[in-house]
Design a protein around this motif. Structure first.
Motif, PDB file in Angstrom:
ATOM      1  N   ALA A   1       0.789  -1.190   0.093  1.00  0.00           N
ATOM      2  CA  ALA A   1       0.195  -0.044  -0.066  1.00  0.00           C
ATOM      3  C   ALA A   1       1.149   1.285  -0.183  1.00  0.00           C
ATOM      4  CB  ALA A   1      -1.032  -0.008   1.021  1.00  0.00           C
ATOM      5  N   LEU A   2       1.931   1.187   0.883  1.00  0.00           N
ATOM      6  CA  LEU A   2       2.867   2.434   0.979  1.00  0.00           C
ATOM      7  C   LEU A   2       3.346   2.549  -0.774  1.00  0.00           C
ATOM      8  CD1 LEU A   2       3.729   4.807   2.319  1.00  0.00           C
ATOM      9  CD2 LEU A   2       5.656   3.396   3.191  1.00  0.00           C
ATOM     10  N   LEU A   3       3.866   1.320  -1.188  1.00  0.00           N
ATOM     11  CA  LEU A   3       4.635   1.631  -2.399  1.00  0.00           C
ATOM     12  C   LEU A   3       3.421   2.037  -3.335  1.00  0.00           C
ATOM     13  CD1 LEU A   3       7.057   1.102  -4.216  1.00  0.00           C
ATOM     14  CD2 LEU A   3       6.333  -1.296  -4.653  1.00  0.00           C
ATOM     15  N   ALA A   4       2.216   1.602  -3.542  1.00  0.00           N
ATOM     16  CA  ALA A   4       1.225   2.001  -4.284  1.00  0.00           C
ATOM     17  C   ALA A   4       0.904   3.536  -3.997  1.00  0.00           C
ATOM     18  CB  ALA A   4       0.047   1.379  -4.026  1.00  0.00           C
TER      19      ALA A   4
ATOM     20  N   CYS B   1       0.830   1.182  -9.998  1.00  0.00           N
ATOM     21  CA  CYS B   1       0.050   1.433  -8.700  1.00  0.00           C
ATOM     22  C   CYS B   1      -1.286   0.738  -8.642  1.00  0.00           C
ATOM     23  CB  CYS B   1      -0.376   2.828  -8.634  1.00  0.00           C
ATOM     24  SG  CYS B   1      -1.252   3.561  -7.353  1.00  0.00           S
ATOM     25  N   LEU B   2      -1.647   0.559  -9.901  1.00  0.00           N
ATOM     26  CA  LEU B   2      -3.089  -0.367  -9.955  1.00  0.00           C
ATOM     27  C   LEU B   2      -2.900  -1.780  -9.732  1.00  0.00           C
ATOM     28  CD1 LEU B   2      -5.893  -0.500 -10.521  1.00  0.00           C
ATOM     29  CD2 LEU B   2      -5.369  -0.694 -13.085  1.00  0.00           C
TER      30      LEU B   2
ATOM     31  N   ILE C   1      -3.883  -6.058  -3.137  1.00  0.00           N
ATOM     32  CA  ILE C   1      -4.331  -5.853  -1.707  1.00  0.00           C
ATOM     33  C   ILE C   1      -5.885  -5.974  -1.719  1.00  0.00           C
ATOM     34  CG2 ILE C   1      -4.379  -4.404   0.091  1.00  0.00           C
ATOM     35  CD1 ILE C   1      -1.966  -2.722  -1.500  1.00  0.00           C
ATOM     36  N   LEU C   2      -6.712  -5.498  -2.535  1.00  0.00           N
ATOM     37  CA  LEU C   2      -8.213  -5.191  -2.362  1.00  0.00           C
ATOM     38  C   LEU C   2      -8.870  -6.531  -2.008  1.00  0.00           C
ATOM     39  CD1 LEU C   2      -9.019  -2.838  -5.194  1.00  0.00           C
ATOM     40  CD2 LEU C   2      -9.127  -2.375  -2.678  1.00  0.00           C
ATOM     41  N   PRO C   3      -8.651  -7.789  -2.510  1.00  0.00           N
ATOM     42  CA  PRO C   3      -9.297  -8.897  -1.992  1.00  0.00           C
ATOM     43  C   PRO C   3      -9.185  -9.326  -0.664  1.00  0.00           C
ATOM     44  CG  PRO C   3      -8.228  -9.386  -4.027  1.00  0.00           C
ATOM     45  CD  PRO C   3      -7.537  -8.075  -3.319  1.00  0.00           C
ATOM     46  N   ASN C   4      -8.151  -8.835  -0.097  1.00  0.00           N
ATOM     47  CA  ASN C   4      -7.465  -9.348   1.304  1.00  0.00           C
ATOM     48  C   ASN C   4      -8.271  -8.480   2.734  1.00  0.00           C
ATOM     49  OD1 ASN C   4      -5.634 -11.751   0.509  1.00  0.00           O
ATOM     50  ND2 ASN C   4      -5.135  -9.792  -0.725  1.00  0.00           N
TER      51      ASN C   4
ATOM     52  N   GLU D   1      -8.217   4.030   1.341  1.00  0.00           N
ATOM     53  CA  GLU D   1      -7.399   4.654   0.288  1.00  0.00           C
ATOM     54  C   GLU D   1      -6.736   3.863  -0.761  1.00  0.00           C
ATOM     55  OE1 GLU D   1      -2.711   6.704   0.420  1.00  0.00           O
ATOM     56  OE2 GLU D   1      -3.706   5.721   2.388  1.00  0.00           O
ATOM     57  N   VAL D   2      -6.576   2.643  -0.623  1.00  0.00           N
ATOM     58  CA  VAL D   2      -6.250   1.640  -1.699  1.00  0.00           C
ATOM     59  C   VAL D   2      -7.434   1.677  -2.759  1.00  0.00           C
ATOM     60  CG1 VAL D   2      -5.681  -0.751  -2.171  1.00  0.00           C
ATOM     61  CG2 VAL D   2      -4.903   0.410   0.011  1.00  0.00           C
TER      62      VAL D   2
END
Length: 446
Positions: free
Chosen positions: A213-216, A228-229, A235-238, A326-327
């Protein structure tokens, strides 16, 4: 530079109470050397989990102060930062620079110690990833206020941060370039992703998803939207969104600490902007629809105005860690910018349904343009991520790379103070004592 790092060593080690930081009878400090020592250092939440972009929040426009409240401020730095004065310190000491470098110093101690220890245990790999994450997090927060804005497609040769990558207090380090600062953060986070576990026992510890997330966030600023995408989609599914129909708005702070949306927990230092006298920007309040459940979850009435109570810390402390909301917005923005409008619309509707009464689905017109959808996403991003310390960074990147022409204005009685797009005052001055001790170049102000 040696003198300032020696001072930092005293500040860093002097206040610690852990066994490995205690003073022996011969007055020599014990150096952390075991995995247990290193874990205790990284778990020192009062240092590692109080990231300090509060000067960015003071400089932004998520809140405002009345003239009476402003006149009553006693902190010189807060008074001057709020109205973008040229000299914000007037000889006062500031904690942002020193505390962030304290985090970096701790991280470097662990990294150097692990190299000597050469352990092959999983815990050693996790600790290395943790230290790399915290070093990148410290540099990220510093970069958003003390470095020039990252310019997409440019060389980014302007002044960056002194990049301390070792705990050696004798090492002399000058200022890098902006490009070098971002490259170091990217390297640390990429390495951390390979080392960190996917789950952690407490959210004050970074996980693999926190590093992603921080790298995104970093790639969003750098205009690397495809990368970024991809990170956001991993990340989103988790993580799941909070169902705001189930939020208890009868308590003082409706959002609970370590809630389902939190990926990594961190808070900002205390300033009066966390007090009830700091009022939410009224134009933002008007942007919420009547059936938006965040109106009660985020805001408490203060006469005709409102104070913000929607901290994901579950308390007065302002959350500025990483969370799945934020993600979602990073993914929406990147989908829109890469012209994947149907996917962006679907993600937007999913997110908004979790915030609206009866899980209402927001209808977006079929013929919506890329520019129209981007405006919707960016407005909703601002509404959803209030008081996170992100607004100042967003204004910087949008003004520089999108020519958004955002001009912030603060009103104190009959006085109006404005900061124009791409003003030098979007880069805060390095504390005077740091300049005096290190001799590094100061940022220009007007």
């Amino acid at each position: 530079m040696k003198r300032i790092i020696v001072l930092l060593l005293v500040i860093t080690l002097g206040g610690c109470t852990k066994d490995f930081l205690s003073v022996k009878s011969d007055k020599k400090l014990v150096i952390p050397s075991t995995l247990k020592d290193f874990r205790a250092l990284m778990d020192r939440t009062e240092t590692m989990n109080e990231a300090l972009p509060h000067l960015a929040h003071l400089s932004a426009d998520d809140y405002y102060l009345s003239k009476e409240v402003y006149d009553g401020l006693t902190d010189i730095i807060e008074r001057n930062t709020y109205i973008w004065n040229k000299d914000i310190y007037e000889g006062s000491l500031d904690i942002v620079w020193s505390n962030s470098y304290q985090q970096i110093f701790y991280a470097n101690n662990v990294l150097d110690g692990l190299e000597v220890l050469a352990s092959k245990q999983d815990e050693a790999y996790y600790l290395k990833g943790t230290a790399l994450f915290f070093r990148a997090f410290g540099y990220f927060n510093l970069s958003q206020i003390y470095c020039d804005t990252y310019t997409v497609g440019a060389e980014n040769a302007g002044l960056g941060l002194p990049l301390r990558l070792k705990s050696d207090i004798n090492e002399k380090v000058g200022r890098s370039t902006v490009g070098q600062t971002y490259a170091q953060m990217e390297k640390d986070l990429k390495d951390a992703i390979e080392l960190l576990p996917t789950t952690v026992s407490v959210k004050t510890r970074p996980s693999k998803y926190a590093a992603l997330a921080l790298l995104a966030r970093l790639y969003l600023i750098m205009g690397r939207y495809g990368e970024c995408l991809a990170l956001c989609q991993s990340i989103l599914p988790n993580f799941k969104l909070i169902d705001y129909t189930k939020v208890n708005t009868s308590v003082a702070y409706p959002m609970t600490q370590f809630n389902d949306e939190v990926i990594f927990h961190s808070t900002m230092a205390y300033y009066s902007y966390k007090d009830s006298k700091a009022l939410v920007d009224t134009t933002i309040m008007k942007a919420f629809t009547d059936d938006d459940l965040r109106l009660k979850a985020f805001f408490a009435p203060r006469g005709e105005n409102a104070a913000f109570i929607g901290n994901y810390s579950g308390s007065l402390s302002l959350f500025n860690g990483l969370a799945i909301d934020e993600v979602y917005f990073m993914a929406m923005e990147c989908l829109t910018r890469t012209n994947k409008l149907d996917e962006a619309k679907s993600l937007y509707q999913t997110f908004m349904a979790s915030r609206l009464r009866d899980h209402r689905i927001v209808v977006l017109k079929e013929s919506i343009t890329q520019a129209e959808l981007l405006n919707i996403v960016l407005l909703e991003r601002r509404k959803s991520l209030l008081y996170r310390g992100l607004r100042f960074s967003d204004i910087r990147r949008l003004n520089r790379n999108e020519k958004a022409e955002i001009t912030m204005t603060k009103v104190l009685g009959d006085r109006k103070i404005a900061i124009k797009p791409n003003s030098p005052n979007y880069i805060l001055p390095i504390p005077d004592n740091v300049i005096d001790l290190s001799g590094i170049a100061q940022n220009l102000r007007e």
